[in-house]
Design an enzyme around this catalytic site. Structure first.
Site, mmCIF file in Angstrom:
data_model
loop_
_atom_site.group_PDB
_atom_site.id
_atom_site.type_symbol
_atom_site.label_atom_id
_atom_site.label_comp_id
_atom_site.label_asym_id
_atom_site.label_seq_id
_atom_site.Cartn_x
_atom_site.Cartn_y
_atom_site.Cartn_z
ATOM 1 N N ARG A 74 8.537 5.057 1.681
ATOM 2 C CA ARG A 74 9.271 5.608 2.832
ATOM 3 C C ARG A 74 9.794 7.021 2.570
ATOM 4 O O ARG A 74 10.239 7.687 3.507
ATOM 5 C CB ARG A 74 10.412 4.674 3.224
ATOM 6 C CG ARG A 74 9.898 3.375 3.854
ATOM 7 C CD ARG A 74 11.008 2.509 4.409
ATOM 8 N NE ARG A 74 10.485 1.439 5.242
ATOM 9 C CZ ARG A 74 10.329 0.163 4.844
ATOM 10 N NH1 ARG A 74 10.647 -0.189 3.627
ATOM 11 N NH2 ARG A 74 9.857 -0.741 5.688
ATOM 12 N N GLY A 92 0.814 -1.212 0.000
ATOM 13 C CA GLY A 92 0.000 0.000 0.000
ATOM 14 C C GLY A 92 0.845 1.259 0.000
ATOM 15 O O GLY A 92 2.012 1.234 -0.367
ATOM 16 N N HIS A 145 4.523 1.982 -8.007
ATOM 17 C CA HIS A 145 3.561 0.864 -7.970
ATOM 18 C C HIS A 145 2.665 0.895 -9.212
ATOM 19 O O HIS A 145 2.361 -0.138 -9.796
ATOM 20 C CB HIS A 145 2.656 0.971 -6.735
ATOM 21 C CG HIS A 145 3.370 0.832 -5.429
ATOM 22 N ND1 HIS A 145 3.516 1.890 -4.560
ATOM 23 C CD2 HIS A 145 3.953 -0.234 -4.832
ATOM 24 C CE1 HIS A 145 4.157 1.477 -3.481
ATOM 25 N NE2 HIS A 145 4.449 0.198 -3.610
ATOM 26 N N HIS A 195 2.399 4.709 -4.951
ATOM 27 C CA HIS A 195 2.936 5.857 -5.675
ATOM 28 C C HIS A 195 3.102 5.447 -7.136
ATOM 29 O O HIS A 195 2.768 4.308 -7.511
ATOM 30 C CB HIS A 195 4.259 6.321 -5.052
ATOM 31 C CG HIS A 195 5.240 5.204 -4.816
ATOM 32 N ND1 HIS A 195 5.816 4.498 -5.853
ATOM 33 C CD2 HIS A 195 5.724 4.650 -3.675
ATOM 34 C CE1 HIS A 195 6.625 3.589 -5.371
ATOM 35 N NE2 HIS A 195 6.581 3.633 -4.040
#
Ligand code: PAF
Length: 286
Positions: free
Chosen positions: A190, A33, A39, A36
């Site tokens: 992150r 999940g 993905h 961004h």
């Protein structure tokens, strides 16, 4: 097929059976999940390769160490669903920890040897065992024809391809290119942890990788010299705390020393503020 958000193991088994009856090929994009564009590029690739695209969103506790960011890991399922629908995915599937790892759960999948022991494996004990275990479970639950992973997590992708081969899993593995910000920073969930000065400092990873790649291209072959070239990209910035900078053999990701041999990958990990960032560049044979 209308975009659906599904939850739980019975739901994924049901949709998989329906798709099998319809004769559709299925691609899985496993994610945690906080999606961004990186993905979404995996979703686009999956879309091009299969009739139906399923995206799993599951923050897998097994792959986080006790002092890592499991609790803070960003979660926003509604936003993820909107992005996936727009990107052309067919299903967003989530599952609870209680279903994935019920009381008494005792089985793990481990890829042994240098592939998993070095680099991030050495700094994050148990991490790759958590990844291989959850991906095996996801493959068993979704039974995809193919799965798409990102090259940013080069060690993860290499370990998973090895596992699929070793266990004869009937899944075609696709590793898709890293997506970057305009200044080169690799997209990562992150990155959300980075404060503005850290965000600026984090560009050192890709700048360092590019500088070393360029020196390789102009004939430099001394591994220590090339590692120093990467490190120099953060010179003057105390915000980048390098964990490792290595030139590794492309096939098994073991570190090189002495004279660099192609094909290789230049792989880095660094702490920048509260974020642990990784990146890499693959340098093929000339
Ligand atoms: O790369 C990730 O997001 C995770 O490691 C994965 C492959 C979804 C397994 O939890």
């Amino acid at each position: 097929m209308r975009f659906q958000v599904l939850e739980g193991i019975p739901a994924i088994r049901r949709i998989r059976a329906e798709l099998r009856r319809a004769g559709a090929t299925v691609a899985l994009v496993p994610t945690m999940g906080a999606l961004h564009d990186g993905h979404l590029s995996l979703v686009h690739r999956a879309r091009a390769e299969a009739d139906r695209v399923l995206v799993s969103v599951y923050v897998n506790p097994l792959q986080f160490g006790p002092d890592e960011d499991l609790e803070q890991y960003p979660r926003d399922l509604d936003r993820d669903a909107d992005l996936l629908e727009t990107a052309g995915a067919d299903v967003l599937w989530t599952v609870s920890d209680a279903e994935m790892y019920p009381t008494g759960y005792a089985t793990h999948v481990t890829v042994h040897g240098s592939l998993a022991d070095g680099l991030c494996g050495a700094r994050r004990p148990g991490h790759f065992q958590g990844v291989t275990t959850v991906v095996t479970k996801l493959f068993n639950l979704v039974q995809p024809d193919l799965a798409v992973f990102g090259q940013k997590d080069l060690q993860q992708a290499t370990i998973l391809c090895h596992m699929v081969e070793d266990l004869n899993l009937p899944v075609r593995m696709i590793v898709a290119p890293t997506v970057r910000e305009p200044d080169g920073l690799a997209l990562s969930s992150r990155n959300a942890y980075l404060q503005p000065p850290e965000r600026e400092a984090a560009t050192a990873l890709y700048r360092g990788l590019c500088a070393a790649r360029d020196r390789l291209a102009s004939g430099e072959r001394d591994v220590e010299e090339l590692r120093g070239t990467v490190r120099a990209a953060s010179a003057g910035s105390p915000l980048v705390d390098w964990e490792y900078i290595e030139l590794v053999h492309r096939a098994d990701l073991t570190p090189q020393s002495g004279r660099a041999r192609l094909p290789l990958a230049i792989v880095v990990a660094a702490r920048v503020g509260n974020a642990r960032l990784i990146d890499n560049i693959v340098v093929p044979e000339p």
